[in-house]
Design an enzyme around this catalytic site. Structure first.
Site, PDB file in Angstrom:
ATOM      1  N   HIS A 152       0.904  -1.196   0.022  1.00 16.22           N
ATOM      2  CA  HIS A 152      -0.073  -0.050   0.015  1.00 16.22           C
ATOM      3  C   HIS A 152       0.787   1.225   0.035  1.00 16.22           C
ATOM      4  O   HIS A 152       0.914   2.023   0.882  1.00 16.22           O
ATOM      5  CB  HIS A 152      -1.015   0.015   0.984  1.00 16.22           C
ATOM      6  CG  HIS A 152      -2.073   0.855   1.036  1.00 16.22           C
ATOM      7  ND1 HIS A 152      -3.399   0.538   1.353  1.00 16.22           N
ATOM      8  CD2 HIS A 152      -2.361   2.158   0.511  1.00 16.22           C
ATOM      9  CE1 HIS A 152      -4.241   1.510   0.930  1.00 16.22           C
ATOM     10  NE2 HIS A 152      -3.626   2.493   0.643  1.00 16.22           N
ATOM     11  N   GLU A 154     -12.391  -0.396  -0.912  1.00 15.65           N
ATOM     12  CA  GLU A 154     -12.335   1.084  -0.021  1.00 15.65           C
ATOM     13  C   GLU A 154     -13.360   1.833  -0.788  1.00 15.65           C
ATOM     14  O   GLU A 154     -13.724   2.008  -2.051  1.00 15.65           O
ATOM     15  CB  GLU A 154     -11.096   1.929  -0.379  1.00 15.65           C
ATOM     16  CG  GLU A 154      -9.598   1.532   0.336  1.00 15.65           C
ATOM     17  CD  GLU A 154      -8.721   2.457  -0.011  1.00 15.65           C
ATOM     18  OE1 GLU A 154      -8.895   3.857  -0.499  1.00 15.65           O
ATOM     19  OE2 GLU A 154      -7.508   1.967  -0.126  1.00 15.65           O
TER      20      GLU A 154
END
Length: 504
Positions: A175, A385
């Site tokens: 990430h 997300e």
């Protein structure tokens, strides 16, 4: 229609129809406003469209309800216990790169707060928790030449605590926080990164795979390529080759994902019984004028350069034809001052958030889900997300966030029940307010406020915690009649019965 406007002559047009005064026939062409006004007349006002009405119903029985964070954004402990530097450590310590010169040195101090983080996850009632591993925390120089067992032990403790709380870990390998040691030799531009990422993934699968059943290889490769290596407003902050470098980086990201996927599939899947994929992000684009073919084509082109850039190779084995054609034309016309992509604008009627790039458009959520279904053969989707931010004064009564989740999750339910999109899970961003990349701590996406003025860096629930947990408990949106019967449903229904398709 446009007409002779007194002293302004024909230079000002008030009409619903454009009049071509250069034509002997004075031809009339309807403007967008003509179509808009026609619909107002037809509807006798502004009725709430079906697309904006609440759909009552439930998701599938085993639906994944999750929330997410990322290592650099929450962990802190930037030099703790032998951790190596990442590109975000360097970027955030570069003056003027981050709002208010914030950094993630401490962030939410999650490296020292496993118990507190799991406690608020339990309060939220999620079934899963998506977090990422800091590559440089476990492999300080990015390679398996030296393994930082102390850093790895943090993730063991976190995973064990989650499982003890009946929360399944959903782990992202990358990430955005590449080890700085790898950036020093070219990072994602150097194709040796592919084998290094494979070795890193192999190591993590070997050490944690017996406990973790849900894996993500790379988070949002578009943003890694464009924001980090095109616009340069994220680490590593490269912006001097925006026409070529993002595509080189994107290509290596795809190859790295493929290597990690195959090593899991070939070496670990049979004994660990997990699933693995990639998080591909995208905006939805609407034609500025839906009655104009050029605008429609531009909207499709924008989507294909966004989600299609990475989804097409994953699902179809090659880049999409639109990207290949446009990039080829750009290369041939390299001497031209204008590109042949698509310009974009924002509808001023869309609600704002705390982030300039983020507008509230729930209808687009359902449309991008349907695009994925039609374009890629209805693959299983876990939404990894989705969330909204705020800025300024802290207000724990975050009604805008509750409104956002209600509207967006209901659009996902419509995509599932009405459109047949194979949605397996939903992940809200984010568990807590955290370091929001170049915006530092000025933009807050969390269900929980993080009090940095408290030495304990305490977490405080916002109103949206209870609202999201209610949706989770009900596994969707029960009809009011169900509530009256005091019979909330945690289990979902995969059928498309009339009850499940009730609107309000």
């Amino acid at each position: 229609m446009d007409s002779f406007e007194w002293l302004n002559g024909y230079n000002v047009g008030f009409g619903l129809h454009h009049v071509d005064f250069s034509s002997p026939n004075r031809s009339r062409t309807p403007k967008y406003s003509a179509h808009f006004y026609y619909n107002i007349i037809k509807d006798n006002g502004f009725p709430l469209p079906d697309d904006e009405k609440v759909l009552y119903g439930h998701f599938r029985d085993d639906f994944i309800w999750s929330t997410a964070t990322a290592s650099y954004q929450i962990e802190g402990g930037w030099r703790a216990d032998g951790k190596g530097l990442s590109i975000w450590d360097k970027f955030a310590h570069t003056h003027l790169r981050i709002s208010n010169d914030d950094n993630g040195d401490i962030a939410c101090d999650s490296y020292n707060k496993v118990e507190e983080d799991v406690a608020i996850l339990k309060q939220l009632k999620v079934t899963h928790y998506r977090f990422s591993i800091s590559w440089s925390r476990v492999l300080p120089d990015g390679t398996t030449n030296y393994i930082n067992e102390a850093g790895l032990n943090y993730y063991h403790r976190l995973v064990d605590a989650l499982i003890a709380a009946n929360i399944q870990p959903h782990v992202t390998l990358y990430h955005w926080d590449l080890p700085q040691a790898l950036q020093d030799i070219g990072g994602w531009e150097n194709d040796t990164i592919v084998t290094k990422f494979r070795d890193y993934a192999d190591f993590i699968f070997d050490r944690l795979g017996h406990k973790v059943k849900f894996w993500i290889t790379i988070n949002e490769p578009y943003n890694v390529a464009m924001i980090g290596h095109g616009y340069g407003v994220g680490a590593p902050g490269i912006s001097f080759r925006p026409g070529t470098l993002p595509y080189i980086v994107g290509h290596n990201l795809l190859k790295a994902h493929a290597e990690a996927w195959h090593i899991y599939n070939d070496k670990y899947r049979a004994k660990q019984n997990g699933i693995i994929s990639i998080t591909i992000n995208s905006d939805w684009s609407e034609p500025r004028n839906p009655y104009k073919q050029e605008d429609y084509d531009a909207a499709i082109r924008a989507i294909q350069f966004y989600i299609g850039w990475f989804a097409h190779p994953v699902y179809n084995g090659d880049y999409n034809d639109i990207m290949k054609t446009v990039i080829r034309e750009r290369s041939l016309a390299a001497g031209l001052s204008e590109s042949r992509g698509a310009g974009s604008t924002v509808d001023l009627t869309w609600l704002d958030s705390g982030s300039g790039w983020l507008k509230v458009t729930p209808f687009g959520f359902r449309r991008i889900l349907n695009f994925i279904k039609e374009e890629y053969g209805n693959p299983p989707i876990i939404i990894t997300e989705n969330g909204i931010s705020e800025r300024g004064t802290v207000d724990l009564n975050d009604t805008h966030r509750s409104h956002y989740y209600e509207k967006y999750i209901n659009q996902a339910l419509k995509a599932y029940l009405l459109d047949g999109v194979d949605i397996r899970g939903y992940t809200a961003w984010s568990l807590m307010d955290n370091f929001e990349w170049a915006k530092g701590f000025s933009e807050r996406f969390g269900f929980f406020y993080v009090n940095h003025s408290d030495p304990n860096i305490s977490r405080v629930a916002k109103k949206s915690v209870s609202d999201y947990s209610k949706i989770i408990t009900c596994n969707g949106f029960p009809h009011p009649a169900e509530k009256k019967q005091n019979n909330p449903k945690r289990v979902g229904h995969s059928d498309k019965s009339q009850d499940n398709n009730t609107y309000n």
